[in-house]
Design a protein around this motif. Structure first.
Motif, PDB file in Angstrom:
ATOM      1  N   TRP A   1       0.855  -1.177   0.000  1.00  0.00           N
ATOM      2  CA  TRP A   1       0.000   0.000   0.000  1.00  0.00           C
ATOM      3  C   TRP A   1       0.894   1.230   0.000  1.00  0.00           C
ATOM      4  O   TRP A   1       1.794   1.357   0.835  1.00  0.00           O
ATOM      5  N   SER A   2       0.649   2.156  -0.926  1.00  0.00           N
ATOM      6  CA  SER A   2       1.525   3.311  -1.090  1.00  0.00           C
ATOM      7  C   SER A   2       1.543   4.227   0.125  1.00  0.00           C
ATOM      8  O   SER A   2       2.481   5.013   0.305  1.00  0.00           O
ATOM      9  N   GLY A   3       0.544   4.146   0.981  1.00  0.00           N
ATOM     10  CA  GLY A   3       0.493   5.009   2.151  1.00  0.00           C
ATOM     11  C   GLY A   3       1.222   4.481   3.367  1.00  0.00           C
ATOM     12  O   GLY A   3       1.415   5.212   4.343  1.00  0.00           O
ATOM     13  N   ALA A   4       1.636   3.221   3.361  1.00  0.00           N
ATOM     14  CA  ALA A   4       2.271   2.630   4.537  1.00  0.00           C
ATOM     15  C   ALA A   4       3.604   3.300   4.843  1.00  0.00           C
ATOM     16  O   ALA A   4       4.367   3.647   3.940  1.00  0.00           O
ATOM     17  N   GLY A   5       3.895   3.470   6.124  1.00  0.00           N
ATOM     18  CA  GLY A   5       5.173   4.037   6.532  1.00  0.00           C
ATOM     19  C   GLY A   5       6.280   3.002   6.525  1.00  0.00           C
ATOM     20  O   GLY A   5       6.039   1.808   6.694  1.00  0.00           O
ATOM     21  N   SER A   6       7.525   3.454   6.327  1.00  0.00           N
ATOM     22  CA  SER A   6       8.691   2.578   6.410  1.00  0.00           C
ATOM     23  C   SER A   6       9.944   3.430   6.431  1.00  0.00           C
ATOM     24  O   SER A   6       9.891   4.641   6.193  1.00  0.00           O
ATOM     25  N   GLY A   7      11.079   2.784   6.695  1.00  0.00           N
ATOM     26  CA  GLY A   7      12.338   3.515   6.630  1.00  0.00           C
ATOM     27  C   GLY A   7      13.293   3.138   7.739  1.00  0.00           C
ATOM     28  O   GLY A   7      13.112   2.142   8.437  1.00  0.00           O
ATOM     29  N   CYS A   8      14.309   3.977   7.905  1.00  0.00           N
ATOM     30  CA  CYS A   8      15.408   3.743   8.837  1.00  0.00           C
ATOM     31  C   CYS A   8      15.317   4.743   9.984  1.00  0.00           C
ATOM     32  O   CYS A   8      15.294   5.957   9.760  1.00  0.00           O
ATOM     33  N   SER A   9      15.246   4.255  11.216  1.00  0.00           N
ATOM     34  CA  SER A   9      15.126   5.130  12.369  1.00  0.00           C
ATOM     35  C   SER A   9      16.375   5.991  12.545  1.00  0.00           C
ATOM     36  O   SER A   9      17.496   5.544  12.321  1.00  0.00           O
ATOM     37  N   ALA A  10      16.146   7.216  12.994  1.00  0.00           N
ATOM     38  CA  ALA A  10      17.264   8.118  13.281  1.00  0.00           C
ATOM     39  C   ALA A  10      17.774   7.956  14.701  1.00  0.00           C
ATOM     40  O   ALA A  10      18.863   8.449  15.025  1.00  0.00           O
ATOM     41  N   PHE A  11      17.028   7.248  15.561  1.00  0.00           N
ATOM     42  CA  PHE A  11      17.380   7.176  16.976  1.00  0.00           C
ATOM     43  C   PHE A  11      17.463   5.760  17.525  1.00  0.00           C
ATOM     44  O   PHE A  11      18.294   5.481  18.398  1.00  0.00           O
ATOM     45  N   GLU A  12      16.579   4.887  17.081  1.00  0.00           N
ATOM     46  CA  GLU A  12      16.460   3.563  17.685  1.00  0.00           C
ATOM     47  C   GLU A  12      17.577   2.626  17.220  1.00  0.00           C
ATOM     48  O   GLU A  12      17.814   2.497  16.015  1.00  0.00           O
ATOM     49  N   PRO A  13      18.258   1.931  18.147  1.00  0.00           N
ATOM     50  CA  PRO A  13      19.291   0.973  17.737  1.00  0.00           C
ATOM     51  C   PRO A  13      18.679  -0.232  17.040  1.00  0.00           C
ATOM     52  O   PRO A  13      17.503  -0.552  17.238  1.00  0.00           O
ATOM     53  N   LYS A  14      19.479  -0.895  16.234  1.00  0.00           N
ATOM     54  CA  LYS A  14      18.992  -2.071  15.512  1.00  0.00           C
ATOM     55  C   LYS A  14      18.902  -3.249  16.464  1.00  0.00           C
ATOM     56  O   LYS A  14      19.877  -3.598  17.124  1.00  0.00           O
ATOM     57  N   PRO A  15      17.735  -3.876  16.561  1.00  0.00           N
ATOM     58  CA  PRO A  15      17.622  -5.060  17.418  1.00  0.00           C
ATOM     59  C   PRO A  15      18.429  -6.226  16.851  1.00  0.00           C
ATOM     60  O   PRO A  15      18.640  -6.326  15.632  1.00  0.00           O
ATOM     61  N   GLY A  16      18.868  -7.109  17.713  1.00  0.00           N
ATOM     62  CA  GLY A  16      19.740  -8.203  17.302  1.00  0.00           C
ATOM     63  C   GLY A  16      19.117  -9.148  16.312  1.00  0.00           C
ATOM     64  O   GLY A  16      19.829  -9.840  15.575  1.00  0.00           O
ATOM     65  N   TRP A  17      17.774  -9.183  16.240  1.00  0.00           N
ATOM     66  CA  TRP A  17      17.098 -10.119  15.345  1.00  0.00           C
ATOM     67  C   TRP A  17      16.842  -9.540  13.967  1.00  0.00           C
ATOM     68  O   TRP A  17      16.293 -10.217  13.105  1.00  0.00           O
ATOM     69  N   GLN A  18      17.254  -8.320  13.729  1.00  0.00           N
ATOM     70  CA  GLN A  18      17.026  -7.690  12.424  1.00  0.00           C
ATOM     71  C   GLN A  18      18.366  -7.554  11.705  1.00  0.00           C
ATOM     72  O   GLN A  18      19.325  -6.997  12.248  1.00  0.00           O
ATOM     73  N   HIS A  19      18.465  -8.057  10.470  1.00  0.00           N
ATOM     74  CA  HIS A  19      19.769  -8.197   9.816  1.00  0.00           C
ATOM     75  C   HIS A  19      19.873  -7.531   8.448  1.00  0.00           C
ATOM     76  O   HIS A  19      20.830  -7.766   7.718  1.00  0.00           O
TER      77      HIS A  19
END
Length: 418
Positions: A273-291
């Motif tokens: 859906w073109s309205g859905a949000g996504s992207g790279c956080s400017a503040f939150e650290p990457k959780p260990g389960w996301q690669h």
């Protein structure tokens, strides 16, 4: 902290509820329409005043003109949009039981008609009653008490109706706890999340609101860290871009898809859906389960479900500021009166968040934040087409095989991914 959250519209210094409405009966929540709306007109609305440091509902409302050129009245004789059988077919959850587990819905303000409207929705689709009397439904304030409840608000009431109906559609056997925060400020909403997480029987909590990231979110994150409780958050309705709490390392960030019937083996097809949000956080650290490698910090989203108002879901909501007359319906259809008065077709990631929370409840597994789907991808339908904006063609805004920002790992294929 006095950061305010809005239903899922990501906006500068605001957090918005993730609600998008599209219906043959038209509906709106803020005065923003004119009598000359075309079939493709979009009305943005907020579930509360959009001021600095507010969190709010992610909301857009699409109004359609009748064949005679006039805006259609709000109400219709029965359900519109996709219903429980459609969701259960598309996501392979039909016939499953939550065995009494509870999904909590956290929103701001009060919906005085919440239980009555929920009863109409469930009765229309032949779902079992879910009431205070039979122990299935409970409504409390942010401190877990039956009274006093917050001030009522028509915009947030529409969000509440959507959230309750999506839990009912996805998981008719789930119990439902509605926790109403005093205001769309971060502190009351996070108090409500803590109350939900501390309530016996609650296994999943849905948050259909969000707002722009800032330096305060890491401190607020502590309220989203609860062992063995799946906490979902809408990714937003403004396309490519990140909002919080979806960006929190402690939640399952839920993106959005367009869901349509098909002649394939599944019987359905999905795209971004073109309205859905996504992207790279400017503040939150990457959780260990996301690669994923294109974002050094937390990436949004993790999973997704239907959110496109063009392939939207039937919702029943009657709380507004003018009553039930035809004249009231006419004013609502013009966007001159806040609220709704009957059946509307709704979309937005405000819909996808409670859907995913309900799938977690059906699965009944112990979860650690948003990690579970990453090790159980066979339980997901991969969404490989579409985009939600411009990011140089990268996976952060463009769907493709495997993980991508707008749809994450994909949508539920039964409960094994959750």
């Amino acid at each position: 902290m006095k950061h305010r959250l809005l239903p899922a519209l990501a906006a500068c210094a605001t957090i918005a509820m993730s609600l998008t409405v599209s219906s043959t009966p038209a509906s709106a929540a803020e005065p923003a329409a004119s009598p000359s709306l075309s079939a493709s007109s979009t009305l943005d609305f907020g579930c509360a005043a959009h001021g600095a440091h507010q969190l709010g509902c992610f909301g857009k409302l699409h109004a359609r003109r009748a064949s005679n050129g006039r805006l259609a009245p709000l109400t219709t004789p029965g359900p519109v949009g996709l219903g429980p059988a459609d969701l259960q077919s598309a996501y392979r959850t039909g016939g499953l039981s939550a065995s009494g587990r509870t999904v909590a819905i956290v929103d701001a303000q009060d919906d005085p008609n919440a239980e009555a409207d929920l009863a109409v929705y469930r009765n229309a689709y032949g779902l079992p009653a879910c009431t205070t009397a039979n122990g299935c439904f409970h409504k409390v304030n942010q401190n877990g008490q039956a009274a006093p409840l917050p001030a009522a608000d028509p915009g947030w009431a529409e969000e509440i109706s959507l959230d309750l109906d999506m839990v009912s559609a996805t998981c008719p056997s789930c119990h439902i706890l509605l926790v109403e925060a005093d205001s769309p400020n971060t502190d009351p909403l996070m108090t409500a999340v803590d109350t939900a997480a501390g309530t016996p029987g609650v296994v999943a909590i849905s948050n259909s609101y969000g707002g722009a990231e800032d330096s305060t979110i890491l401190a607020a994150d502590t309220h989203l860290s609860h062992s063995n409780v799946a906490i979902t958050a809408s990714s937003g309705d403004s396309g490519y871009g990140v909002s919080w709490p979806a960006s929190s390392q402690y939640v399952t960030a839920v993106g959005g898809t367009s869901l349509t019937r098909a002649t394939n083996a599944r019987g359905w097809t999905e795209s971004t859906w073109s309205g859905a949000g996504s992207g790279c956080s400017a503040f939150e650290p990457k959780p260990g389960w996301q690669h994923d490698t294109g974002c050094a910090n937390r990436t949004v989203a993790d999973v997704s479900a239907v959110a496109d108002p063009a392939t939207g879901l039937g919702v029943y909501d009657t709380y507004n500021t003018c009553g039930t007359s035809f004249f009231c319906d006419f004013l609502i259809s013009l966007g001159l009166v806040a609220g709704a008065d009957g059946w509307v077709t709704v979309g937005g990631t405000s819909a996808s968040s409670p859907i995913i929370a309900s799938v977690y409840a059906l699965a009944g597994n112990a979860v650690t934040y948003g990690s579970y789907p990453y090790t159980h991808t066979a339980g997901l339908f991969d969404v490989t087409t579409g985009n939600n904006g411009s990011c140089g063609g990268s996976y952060l805004c463009t769907a493709g095989p495997g993980y991508d920002g707008p749809t994450g790992l994909g949508t539920p294929n039964g409960t094994t991914g959750f």
